[in-house]
Design a protein around this motif. Sequence first.
Motif, PDB file in Angstrom:
ATOM      1  N   PRO A  11       0.792  -1.272   0.147  1.00  0.00           N
ATOM      2  CA  PRO A  11       0.086   0.047  -0.001  1.00  0.00           C
ATOM      3  C   PRO A  11       0.795   1.255  -0.065  1.00  0.00           C
ATOM      4  O   PRO A  11       2.062   1.480   0.569  1.00  0.00           O
ATOM      5  N   ASN A  14      -3.153   3.481   2.336  1.00  0.00           N
ATOM      6  CA  ASN A  14      -4.289   2.682   2.964  1.00  0.00           C
ATOM      7  C   ASN A  14      -3.854   1.139   3.097  1.00  0.00           C
ATOM      8  O   ASN A  14      -3.996   0.523   1.783  1.00  0.00           O
ATOM      9  N   ASP A  17      -5.507  -1.729   0.824  1.00  0.00           N
ATOM     10  CA  ASP A  17      -5.275  -1.852  -0.696  1.00  0.00           C
ATOM     11  C   ASP A  17      -4.344  -2.898  -0.820  1.00  0.00           C
ATOM     12  O   ASP A  17      -3.853  -3.282  -2.335  1.00  0.00           O
ATOM     13  N   PRO A 113      -0.815  -1.300  -5.777  1.00  0.00           N
ATOM     14  CA  PRO A 113      -0.574   0.113  -5.906  1.00  0.00           C
ATOM     15  C   PRO A 113       0.752   0.661  -6.494  1.00  0.00           C
ATOM     16  O   PRO A 113       1.771   0.042  -6.108  1.00  0.00           O
ATOM     17  N   THR A 118      -2.062   5.794  -9.889  1.00  0.00           N
ATOM     18  CA  THR A 118      -3.207   6.181  -9.154  1.00  0.00           C
ATOM     19  C   THR A 118      -3.402   7.667  -9.372  1.00  0.00           C
ATOM     20  O   THR A 118      -4.619   8.336  -9.614  1.00  0.00           O
ATOM     21  N   THR A 189      -4.425   7.825  -1.268  1.00  0.00           N
ATOM     22  CA  THR A 189      -5.252   6.819  -0.658  1.00  0.00           C
ATOM     23  C   THR A 189      -5.097   7.026   0.876  1.00  0.00           C
ATOM     24  O   THR A 189      -5.625   6.117   1.810  1.00  0.00           O
ATOM     25  N   GLU A 193      -6.031  12.869   1.402  1.00  0.00           N
ATOM     26  CA  GLU A 193      -5.896  12.702  -0.007  1.00  0.00           C
ATOM     27  C   GLU A 193      -6.604  13.902  -0.582  1.00  0.00           C
ATOM     28  O   GLU A 193      -7.835  14.314  -0.364  1.00  0.00           O
TER      29      GLU A 193
END
Length: 280
Positions: A11, A14, A17, A113, A118, A189, A193
């Motif tokens: 992650p 978070n 994830d 991730p 992202t 995340t 954020e």
Amino acid sequence: MAGKLYLCATPIGNLEDITYRVLKTLREVDLIGAEDTRHSIHLMNHFEIKTPMTSYHEYNKVEKAKILVEQMKEGKNIAIITDAGTPGISDPGEEIVRQCYEAGIEVTSIPGPAACITALTMSGLNTRRFAFEAFLPTEKKERQRILEELKNETRTIVLYEAPHHLIRTLKELQKILGDREMTLCKELTKIYERAEKSTIEKLIEKYEETEIKGEYVLVIQGRSFEEIKKEEQEVYLQISIEEHMQKYLSRGMDKKEAMKQVAKDRGISKREVYAQVNIL
């Protein structure tokens, strides 16, 4: 039989994830190479993973990779994790991958991730083509060279930046790239954020008056082909058609092809070039 290298994405903020496959792999391998074991121990404790860890980071990546490769030759399966995100993306993971291929060790990457992806997907900018530069070099000349290369980049540009360098980088981008549309992503995340779609100039104005905290990803709009073409045409229009023709003829191009290229460069019809050439 030789072991295998597993690149395990963790992650970027978070903990939810992380994937089931990564958790299963981290529990089953013989050893985990972590960028910072003091940081990764929190992840291991949270998911009750008891696999031994060893440090594998930027400052020992070459020599430590040799040691880990030898262990894999002896049959050990080893996972590599970074502090956050996917190993090999802007971190020392690429070195051990290179050494594994040289040694004939099998390598697999378990998806998960990645801050650059992202940020790109939530940026609202073009995602079909992008250029990832991670952190810009700290050395002044190298940094300037990279920024100059990015000046005419038509793909969406993705950069990483630390909070204490954010304003300086934004000002450098504005100076060299001009005022572009961009999205500034913060603390991806995590609880705080935030993604701000604006322009470089407006973000400079805002963040000069704002306390800057957290880690940032900068997603910057690339230049349009039309804009670059217009600039090129302006340069060509500063010389005569005769001089323009000579430029291509001196390269060995025949007259017909040279006239076609001149017409294309100047954004005019071939008939206009033919007429002018026939007058000369």
